[in-house]
Design an enzyme around this catalytic site. Structure first.
Site, PDB file in Angstrom:
ATOM      1  N   TYR A  16       0.817  -1.213   0.000  1.00  0.00           N
ATOM      2  CA  TYR A  16       0.000   0.000   0.000  1.00  0.00           C
ATOM      3  C   TYR A  16       0.849   1.261   0.000  1.00  0.00           C
ATOM      4  CZ  TYR A  16      -3.888  -3.086   0.420  1.00  0.00           C
ATOM      5  OH  TYR A  16      -4.794  -4.072   0.142  1.00  0.00           O
ATOM      6  N   CYS A  17       0.205   2.347  -0.369  1.00  0.00           N
ATOM      7  CA  CYS A  17       0.814   3.661  -0.470  1.00  0.00           C
ATOM      8  C   CYS A  17       1.645   3.963   0.784  1.00  0.00           C
ATOM      9  CB  CYS A  17      -0.301   4.690  -0.650  1.00  0.00           C
ATOM     10  SG  CYS A  17       0.303   6.343  -0.877  1.00  0.00           S
ATOM     11  N   PRO A  18       2.852   4.483   0.651  1.00  0.00           N
ATOM     12  CA  PRO A  18       3.483   4.904  -0.605  1.00  0.00           C
ATOM     13  C   PRO A  18       4.376   3.832  -1.228  1.00  0.00           C
ATOM     14  CG  PRO A  18       4.802   5.697   1.207  1.00  0.00           C
ATOM     15  CD  PRO A  18       3.640   4.889   1.815  1.00  0.00           C
TER      16      PRO A  18
END
Length: 79
Positions: A16-18
């Site tokens: 998941y981000c980032p």
């Protein structure tokens, strides 16, 4: 679209981000200018994040496909 030669595939599914953008930034440096990086991601934010990153870094997004929750992004290293 003619069959592109993919120089490297980066699989960031489940990240998941980032994470996807950071990994993409690292992976693009491992291929030569003019080569193509394929990114496979499941994070919905990966598409807008990587598009923004490509604009910022001057790399070219060739194609984005979304299929069964997996986003496949083809990026050409421009510089």
């Amino acid at each position: 679209m003619s069959e592109l030669r993919i120089s490297k595939t980066l699989d960031v599914r489940g990240m998941y981000c980032p994470g996807p953008v950071l990994e993409t930034a690292k992976a693009i440096k491992q291929i030569n200018v003019g080569e193509v990086l394929e990114v496979l991601a499941t994070d919905p934010a990966a598409k807008p994040d990587i598009e923004a990153w490509a604009r910022r870094t001057g790399n070219q997004i060739l194609d984005i496909k979304q299929d069964n929750g997996v986003t496949r992004i083809l990026i050409k290293r421009v510089k």
